[in-house]
Scaffold this motif. Structure first.
Motif, PDB file in Angstrom:
ATOM      1  N   CYS A 197      -6.081  -1.481   4.540  1.00 30.54           N
ATOM      2  CA  CYS A 197      -6.990  -0.609   3.788  1.00 30.54           C
ATOM      3  C   CYS A 197      -8.428  -0.645   4.296  1.00 30.54           C
ATOM      4  CB  CYS A 197      -6.983  -0.987   2.312  1.00 30.54           C
ATOM      5  SG  CYS A 197      -5.398  -0.731   1.495  1.00 30.54           S
TER       6      CYS A 197
ATOM      7  N   PRO B 205       0.797  -1.232   0.000  1.00 30.83           N
ATOM      8  CA  PRO B 205       0.000   0.000   0.000  1.00 30.83           C
ATOM      9  C   PRO B 205       0.824   1.275   0.000  1.00 30.83           C
ATOM     10  CG  PRO B 205      -0.121  -1.119   2.123  1.00 30.83           C
ATOM     11  CD  PRO B 205       0.526  -2.074   1.180  1.00 30.83           C
TER      12      PRO B 205
ATOM     13  N   GLN C  33      -8.856   2.626  -0.218  1.00 24.85           N
ATOM     14  CA  GLN C  33      -8.610   2.798  -1.646  1.00 24.85           C
ATOM     15  C   GLN C  33      -9.718   3.642  -2.281  1.00 24.85           C
ATOM     16  OE1 GLN C  33      -9.427  -0.035  -0.063  1.00 24.85           O
ATOM     17  NE2 GLN C  33      -9.794  -1.717  -1.493  1.00 24.85           N
TER      18      GLN C  33
ATOM     19  N   ARG D 200      -2.448   2.917  -3.016  1.00 22.81           N
ATOM     20  CA  ARG D 200      -3.432   1.847  -2.790  1.00 22.81           C
ATOM     21  C   ARG D 200      -4.032   1.330  -4.094  1.00 22.81           C
ATOM     22  NH1 ARG D 200      -3.809   1.693   2.688  1.00 22.81           N
ATOM     23  NH2 ARG D 200      -3.166   3.624   3.713  1.00 22.81           N
TER      24      ARG D 200
END
Length: 273
Positions: A225, A103, A256, A107
């Motif tokens: 995430c 990441p 994201q 992302r």
């Protein structure tokens, strides 16, 4: 009593439609696999597949493992796969991992490499003609553009601006050789339907969805995430009641999506699940 009856009727209808779609896919398409992300939607899909084929699933389940999943998800995956004797394919884009992808590279780039490219590798390695996927129209914008039988071309690209009509459950199932098809039996379901069906069917679900210390996951993905929401919903009944009153997006905790408002559409156009 009237509301309970209407809910039962709706769930019966959704279940019947999904089972019909699964059987149509098995009848009309070639080699199939089913994506299992370990989340609520794909676990409901697993349950429906077992119903559709009388307890035996005639295709393998696929988990694209980014190596960034919440550890409890992997433990749940391995336990359930063993308990249900699933034919499970676990695949990782190891070359991207070895090259340092994560990441911190962005992302969107990370999802593209570890999820999209990882899935493309699975399709090519095993020669799948179709993938059964647990996406829903209400989950996020790009998924609302999908069809039940959705074509991916030889480069795995999805032409979201050129989708065939699907009227009166008439599905296009004849596609050019070399293309593969995404099949979406849950497309017409919504988040509340999923949870009401889980409650009705008593489907074992990963406990990350249930509140602990005032927080819970509403959507599951990679640990880096996926954020939690504030919630006291520690039972199925409480989750269902909470969803009846929430105004927050289901994917509000996905970083994201926050990085790029069109993240999912960009990823799905290139072959993301």
């Amino acid at each position: 009593m009237v509301q309970a009856s209407e809910t039962a009727d709706k769930l019966d209808k959704l279940e019947a439609e999904s089972i019909y779609i699964l059987r149509e896919a098995y009848k009309k398409l070639g080699k199939l696999g089913m994506l299992w992300s370990i989340g609520k939607d794909s676990t409901v899909l697993l349950w429906l597949a077992k119903k559709a084929f009388y307890g035996h699933c005639p295709f393998p389940f696929i988990h694209v493992d980014t190596k960034h999943k919440i550890p409890e998800m992997i433990a749940y995956r391995d336990r359930v796969a063993k308990e249900l004797n699933l034919d499970l394919i676990v695949h990782t884009n190891q070359a991207a991992i070895d090259a340092g992808m994560g990441p911190d590279k962005g992302r969107l780039a990370c999802c593209q490499a570890l999820k999209t490219e990882g899935l493309k590798q699975v399709v090519k390695e095993y020669g799948f003609d179709g993938l059964i996927v647990g996406v829903r129209r209400d989950e996020e914008g790009s998924r609302s553009k999908e069809r039940v039988f959705s074509e991916r071309k030889e480069d795995d690209a999805w032409d979201y601006a050129n989708q065939p009509p699907e009227l009166w459950d008439q599905f296009k199932t004849d596609f050019p050789k070399g293309h593969h098809i995404r099949v979406h039996p849950l497309l017409a379901w919504n988040e509340l339907d999923i949870w009401e069906y889980i409650r009705r069917e008593n489907i074992p679900i990963i406990d990350l969805y249930f509140a602990k210390n005032g927080r819970r996951y509403r959507s599951l993905g990679c640990a880096c995430c996926t954020g939690q929401i504030e919630s006291e919903a520690d039972t199925l009944d409480k989750i269902i009641e909470e969803l009846k009153h929430t105004t927050t997006s289901e994917r509000a905790g996905r970083k994201q999506d926050q990085e790029d408002s069109y993240a999912m559409q960009k990823l799905r156009k290139e072959g993301y699940m």
